[in-house]
Design a protein around this motif. Sequence first.
Motif, PDB file in Angstrom:
ATOM      1  N   LYS A 124      12.396   2.802  -0.404  1.00 48.79           N
ATOM      2  CA  LYS A 124      13.357   3.705   0.213  1.00 48.79           C
ATOM      3  C   LYS A 124      12.849   4.163   1.583  1.00 48.79           C
ATOM      4  O   LYS A 124      11.654   4.386   1.759  1.00 48.79           O
ATOM      5  CB  LYS A 124      13.583   4.948  -0.658  1.00 48.79           C
ATOM      6  CG  LYS A 124      14.275   4.679  -1.969  1.00 48.79           C
ATOM      7  CD  LYS A 124      14.531   5.986  -2.716  1.00 48.79           C
ATOM      8  CE  LYS A 124      15.279   5.746  -4.016  1.00 48.79           C
ATOM      9  NZ  LYS A 124      15.571   7.017  -4.734  1.00 48.79           N
TER      10      LYS A 124
ATOM     11  N   THR B 100      19.489  -3.921  -0.597  1.00 46.93           N
ATOM     12  CA  THR B 100      18.996  -3.669  -1.960  1.00 46.93           C
ATOM     13  C   THR B 100      18.448  -4.962  -2.551  1.00 46.93           C
ATOM     14  O   THR B 100      19.103  -6.006  -2.494  1.00 46.93           O
ATOM     15  CB  THR B 100      20.120  -3.123  -2.855  1.00 46.93           C
ATOM     16  OG1 THR B 100      20.614  -1.899  -2.298  1.00 46.93           O
ATOM     17  CG2 THR B 100      19.618  -2.867  -4.270  1.00 46.93           C
TER      18      THR B 100
ATOM     19  N   ASP C  25      15.641  -0.241  -1.874  1.00 50.77           N
ATOM     20  CA  ASP C  25      16.694   0.626  -2.408  1.00 50.77           C
ATOM     21  C   ASP C  25      17.575   1.152  -1.279  1.00 50.77           C
ATOM     22  O   ASP C  25      17.234   2.121  -0.600  1.00 50.77           O
ATOM     23  CB  ASP C  25      16.053   1.779  -3.186  1.00 50.77           C
ATOM     24  CG  ASP C  25      17.069   2.622  -3.935  1.00 50.77           C
ATOM     25  OD1 ASP C  25      18.269   2.317  -3.874  1.00 50.77           O
ATOM     26  OD2 ASP C  25      16.648   3.611  -4.574  1.00 50.77           O
TER      27      ASP C  25
END
Length: 258
Positions: free
Chosen positions: A229, A10, A20
Amino acid sequence: MAILHVHDLTLKFGGLDVIDRLSFDVEEGAIVSLIGPNGAGKTSVFNCLTGFYRANAGDIRFQGQSIMRLKPHRITKKGMARTFQNLRLFKNMTVLENVMSGMHCRTTVGALGAILHTPRQHLEEAEIHAVAEECLDFVGIRDHKDRLARNLPYGDQRRVEWARALATRPKLLLFDEPAAGLNYDEKERLMELVRRIRADLKITIFLIEHDMGLVMRISEKVVVIDYGKKIAEGNCDDVQCDPKVIEAYLGKEDEEGN
């Protein structure tokens, strides 16, 4: 066996999640690509892996050891090298000097030894010189070793950077947009070189690349991210057909076209 293991990585900039909770493995001896639309966070991932950015959370394990808190030169010394999307050559130094500059992480003679020109220092300098020439020969530009880097064509300047990364004797080599600015023939030679690096030097390859044709021809596994992501991971055929990947890329194209 994974040479690189990333778990829940992260990275935040000003409250924005750039990466993320990203997790993936790079298997030893593989050629793996990290892809995604512009702004997906790919180079930020590389910057975290190589110590240029300090991640906020998660873990990065290289050859079984956490490298999350290590500085870039320590990570290089452990066996991870990288190239950059934008060339970072010393334009007023020769090609050979540029490659030699990447090997200081491997030297054992301290500043005093260099100043006093001890026998050990001379021996190390000779070894650095020999390895640099070998790396230039491997990438095909040894004949240019005495030319200033700024006087080389762009494609050959790219090769200088690749040779400099190889000179650190890495176990894992990270290529950031290696095909950027290259013509068709240069891209073909790049793919041949990447395969030779893996086969002849036993180096694992992890690359970021926008040229999907190149990625699909050379990769054994592809990791896809969007907005930091992971949205897909697998072999080339599976990734190409993944609805999330198609939506990420086509969605970006539609937005740009409106």
